[in-house]
Scaffold this active site. Structure first.
Site, PDB file in Angstrom:
ATOM      1  N   ARG A  44       0.835  -1.263  -0.137  1.00 11.87           N
ATOM      2  CA  ARG A  44       0.128  -0.071   0.085  1.00 11.87           C
ATOM      3  C   ARG A  44       0.738   1.247  -0.006  1.00 11.87           C
ATOM      4  O   ARG A  44       0.396   2.238  -0.424  1.00 11.87           O
ATOM      5  CB  ARG A  44      -0.898  -0.106   1.351  1.00 11.87           C
ATOM      6  CG  ARG A  44      -2.016  -0.831   1.210  1.00 11.87           C
ATOM      7  CD  ARG A  44      -2.934  -1.070   2.129  1.00 11.87           C
ATOM      8  NE  ARG A  44      -4.267  -1.825   2.029  1.00 11.87           N
ATOM      9  CZ  ARG A  44      -5.028  -2.572   3.087  1.00 11.87           C
ATOM     10  NH1 ARG A  44      -4.324  -2.391   4.015  1.00 11.87           N
ATOM     11  NH2 ARG A  44      -5.984  -3.184   2.794  1.00 11.87           N
ATOM     12  N   GLY A  54      -9.793  -8.259  -1.893  1.00 12.00           N
ATOM     13  CA  GLY A  54      -9.365  -9.182  -0.727  1.00 12.00           C
ATOM     14  C   GLY A  54      -8.470 -10.551  -1.150  1.00 12.00           C
ATOM     15  O   GLY A  54      -7.437 -10.575  -1.689  1.00 12.00           O
ATOM     16  N   GLY A  81     -13.005  -3.724  -0.243  1.00 17.02           N
ATOM     17  CA  GLY A  81     -14.422  -3.280  -0.027  1.00 17.02           C
ATOM     18  C   GLY A  81     -14.774  -2.012  -1.056  1.00 17.02           C
ATOM     19  O   GLY A  81     -15.802  -2.388  -1.288  1.00 17.02           O
TER      20      GLY A  81
END
Ligand code: AMP
Length: 400
Positions: free
Chosen positions: A31, A358, A381
């Site tokens: 990330r 995910g 999500g």
């Protein structure tokens, strides 16, 4: 990102919610790396960067006395690594907002980087509080949101803050732009046939996605634990497989809707079944609709792999969300691996493939296939909600 960054202080919302081990060391910096192009672009164009992010869920894991567990959740934990990645000194503000934060922010010059303390240390973050968002906005001249992973949350730092900047003062970062563009390749006028591969544990998590896919996909492949709810709804014996008995009617209505729309809904013809939910269990191959009591389907079988792969290889656009089996256990990973390979093969034959959400992302990474598919989304999500057709608050706040 066509803002003029020269001599401007830029408040950048990133997603630095990285996993840390017990020694508070980063175990996966994907990330952080994903946000580097945006940060570097601003620095190279004469801006000073003030970064904000959340890390973990500090409000859910308070100390016994009700205070924040600063040691565990402080963003200071990521500062040294960020400095290594950017090859510039990175300053840290122990406050998210307040006098010290304001003083440090004002001192940031072109080419400098400051990280603010975890936005979720403030309760006001999750409630999207205007006062808190305004204080954040006052730290900088411009606002850039590059945190796609939290774009589905109407939080202060992802959404509310944007309203204190006019349309010439705010923008998406490169990561956010890329995520939106790639998702839109699936949603808007995709090359056909469009095949969606949906797996994972529960139908209930993916109802909206399935309903929407049936509206516009040509093929919908259903694998993973959720397939057994569909198989039972159709009258199959599924033994002890995962099932949501309160979703049987829903599964049947989705099957019916697919028929009406001329959408091919594929279920796994066979499964690898096991007599226990662990990797040491006995296992064998079995027709998915004839699973005996005491056995459970933990992966799609060979026929299903061949059937699904055939459809995947004939597709021009592919969306994949959710594993085909319990891929964390080596004996039940074959289905997910084979489907990942089929998606990679279709991509090398010219299809566009998006892996979003995910565990399918983890599977593709685990197999080293992430650069053999067209795009791997960073937002679980958020990507799911985007594909469901929802307007994400973090996106709307920038687009107006
Ligand atoms: P999701 O987060 O909904 O995408 O679900 C991912 C989880 O589903 C993974 O942890 C898988 O192990 C699990 N899963 C996939 N297939 C099965 C299955 N046949 N039975 C039980 N769990 C499954």
């Amino acid at each position: 990102m066509n803002l003029n960054f020269k001599n401007k202080r830029v408040l950048v919302r990133v997603d630095f919610n990285v996993p840390l081990n017990a020694n508070l060391e980063i175990t996966d910096d994907t990330r952080m790396r994903a946000a580097l192009p945006t940060i570097q672009h601003i620095l190279q164009n004469g801006g000073g960067v003030i970064l904000m992010s959340h890390l973990g869920r500090p409000q859910k894991k308070l100390n016994e006395d009700g205070s924040i567990n600063v040691k565990k959740f402080t963003l200071k934990n990521i500062v040294a690594h960020l400095s290594d990645l950017l090859k510039v000194e990175v300053k840290f503000s122990p406050e998210t907002v307040g006098k010290t934060a304001a003083k440090q922010a004002v001192s940031i010059r072109s080419g400098e980087v400051l990280v603010l303390e975890n936005t979720r240390f403030q309760k006001e973050e999750a409630s999207g509080d205007e006062g808190f968002a305004k204080q954040l906005s006052e730290l900088a001249d411009l606002y850039v949101n590059d945190a796609f992973g939290t774009a589905h949350r109407a939080h202060a730092s992802t959404t509310t803050v944007a309203k204190y900047f006019d349309k010439y003062q705010k923008s998406f970062g490169f990561l956010m732009q890329k995520e939106i563009e790639n998702a839109n390749k699936v949603l808007n006028n995709p090359d056909r046939p469009l095949t969606a591969i949906i797996g994972g544990a529960k139908v209930s998590d993916k109802i909206l996605l399935l309903e929407r896919l049936i509206e516009f996909a040509d093929n919908v492949i259903v694998g993973g634990g959720m397939a057994y709810t569909f198989l039972k709804a159709q009258g199959g014996d599924i033994g002890n497989s995962l099932v949501e008995n309160d979703r049987l009617d829903l599964a049947n209505s989705l099957i019916l809707k697919a028929k009406e729309k001329g959408v091919q809904l594929l279920l796994p013809e066979d499964s690898t079944i096991a007599d226990n939910f662990n990797n040491e269990a006995n296992f064998k191959s079995q027709n998915s609709a004839q699973i005996p009591e005491g056995w459970m389907g933990l992966d799609i079988g060979k026929k299903a792999i061949a059937d699904f792969s055939h459809t995947i290889k004939n597709s021009k656009t592919i969306l994949w969300n959710g594993p085909m089996g319990v891929f964390e256990m080596s004996n039940f990973a074959n289905g997910t691996k084979s489907i990942a390979q089929a998606v990679a093969d279709a991509t090398s034959n010219g299809a566009f493939s998006l892996v979003g959400g995910g565990d399918s992302v983890a599977a593709v990474n685990q197999m080293g296939l992430s650069d053999k598919v067209s795009y791997v989304s960073t937002g679980g999500g958020a990507m799911l909600e985007f594909l469901e057709g929802k307007k994400l608050p973090g996106i709307q706040a920038i687009e107006g």
